[in-house]
Design an enzyme around this catalytic site. Sequence first.
Site, PDB file in Angstrom:
ATOM      1  N   LYS A 113       0.821  -1.213   0.000  1.00 21.37           N
ATOM      2  CA  LYS A 113       0.000   0.000   0.000  1.00 21.37           C
ATOM      3  C   LYS A 113       0.862   1.273   0.000  1.00 21.37           C
ATOM      4  O   LYS A 113       0.426   2.312  -0.490  1.00 21.37           O
ATOM      5  CB  LYS A 113      -0.918   0.034   1.223  1.00 21.37           C
TER       6      LYS A 113
HETATM    7  C1  LIG Z   1      -4.281  -4.755   0.399  1.00 21.40           C
HETATM    8  C2  LIG Z   1      -3.482  -5.989   0.339  1.00 21.40           C
HETATM    9  C3  LIG Z   1      -3.777  -6.984  -0.593  1.00 21.40           C
HETATM   10  C4  LIG Z   1      -4.957  -6.897  -1.537  1.00 21.40           C
HETATM   11  O1  LIG Z   1      -4.826  -5.852  -2.464  1.00 21.40           O
HETATM   12  P1  LIG Z   1      -6.101  -5.328  -3.269  1.00 21.40           P
HETATM   13  O2  LIG Z   1      -5.620  -4.157  -4.027  1.00 21.40           O
HETATM   14  O3  LIG Z   1      -7.115  -4.986  -2.245  1.00 21.40           O
HETATM   15  O4  LIG Z   1      -6.534  -6.459  -4.125  1.00 21.40           O
HETATM   16  C5  LIG Z   1      -2.947  -8.086  -0.653  1.00 21.40           C
HETATM   17  N1  LIG Z   1      -1.907  -8.227   0.203  1.00 21.40           N
HETATM   18  C6  LIG Z   1      -1.607  -7.301   1.123  1.00 21.40           C
HETATM   19  C7  LIG Z   1      -0.466  -7.527   2.036  1.00 21.40           C
HETATM   20  C8  LIG Z   1      -2.375  -6.151   1.221  1.00 21.40           C
HETATM   21  O5  LIG Z   1      -2.067  -5.220   2.136  1.00 21.40           O
END
Ligand SMILES: *Cc1c(COP(=O)(O)O)cnc(C)c1O
Length: 497
Positions: A113
């Site tokens: 993120k």
């Molecule tokens: C948010 C997240 C995901 C999923 O990502 P999306 O964009 O919601 O599909 C997968 N792995 C981790 C560690 C995340 O923080």
Amino acid sequence: MLYTSTRDKSVHVSAAQAIARGISADGGLYVPEEIPGISKEFLQELSALNYISRAKKILSLYLTDFTPEEIDFCVNGAYAPGKFSSEKVSPLHTIADGAHVLELWRGPTCAFKDMALQLLPYLLTTAAKKTVADKTIVILVATSGDTGKAALAGFCDVPGTKIMVFYPNDGVSPMQKLQMTTQEGDNVCVCAINGNFDDAQNGVKAIFTDPDVAKKLDAHGMMFSSANSINWGRLVPQIVYYISAYCDLIADGTIKNGDEINIVVPTGNFGNILAAYYARMMGVPVKTLLCASNANNVLTEFLTDGVYDRNRPFYTTTSPSMDILISSNLERLLFHLAGDDDTRVRDWMAQLKETGRYTVEEDILTKLHAQFAAGCCDDTATKATIAKTWRDGYLCDTHTAVAVNVYEAYTAKTGDKTPTVIASTANPYKFSKAVLEAVTGKEPNDLNEFEQVDRLIEVTGVPCPPQLATLKEKTPRFTDCCNRADMAQKVYDMLGI
Ligand SMILES: *Cc1c(COP(=O)(O)O)cnc(C)c1O
């Protein structure tokens, strides 16, 4: 370039407006009206550049109302040397012949993120200056764990912004919880809610679209925006790293420019994989996008049968950031696949709201099958994959392990040997308990979170990022927990209105 809404094609807004507003007033998501194409020559040119320079060139294709100086300012700030623990920002690591893990967790909070949320505050404050001038931007976030901390870190003490994060009380790991509840800064607030991620997300969406709440904020010189992956400003930075990964593979001679790759993404809200889909639409030679889910396999079923059905048990898994039954960003994919048909999207979304399910027609399913494959695995298989991947020399977290598992099952079934980029979305120390259990074969129940970290270091020799290791010295600042019905009041309390 203008942006429209997935639920109302008469909407036309600039990138700055789309980013400042977050979600369209009709409840739809902003999408670019045309997808900018990139040529083989452009990819060749990018492959000679570093991450920051690549990002500037790619972002300028989408943010056409941002000046070059503004884009420079945003990108230089977000990916400044030292913010990410690799000078490549998101480096590739080869784990097996043809399988390249894209490490997206080198940022300040150790999850992918950060790739978007380090940039979003810059994009958002720049966009706000162009569109709403002197308003205070209020960021509301519903998080399954990693978004919350990454958004708090990105927005901490950014002038002209306030941020409030809601997370499901029992749906995040102890490390994720501590990361959020110890957040510093004068413009931040964190609150647990009784419920799961979808409850938190629906609560936030309801507040966003409530005209009375909007009026009240407006009267106080404030406006909402979103740092969730429904905001275009979250998605566009993610397109960059898929294109950049392709360029890295060219630059290091792993592939020739023009060769096809596959991309595997561990998926929850469908944001990360959607960014890969945009990269593909732009012209990056991607053969198959492989969508990997945990036991909450609503997307596996959808991409296989065309039936989206959230009426199913909700599982709390060892990959909590993927414990999601409503994948908001899927709406954007549907809009593009339906040839920008907002009526069809409105209809599917109305069915989803009323009955919890919808079925797409044959034309959409054919397009899905041409571009996507999907698979899922449960916690037991995830653990086995962490153990096997570690025996082969690479320590990965639970989310990444889901992707690796689905990748291996896919290649075993199809014999597809296309070079593959596997998105690695978190550092293994964010999920120490499950990773330690996988590596040692024993439940570490007698150890607390930080003893588990120490033990994992001891067993593997892999260092723990300092920003996680030092959490144990911090005391939580935010300990509130509320019901979904009280979320709006919590927001008012935080804003003092
Ligand atoms: C948010 C997240 C995901 C999923 O990502 P999306 O964009 O919601 O599909 C997968 N792995 C981790 C560690 C995340 O923080």
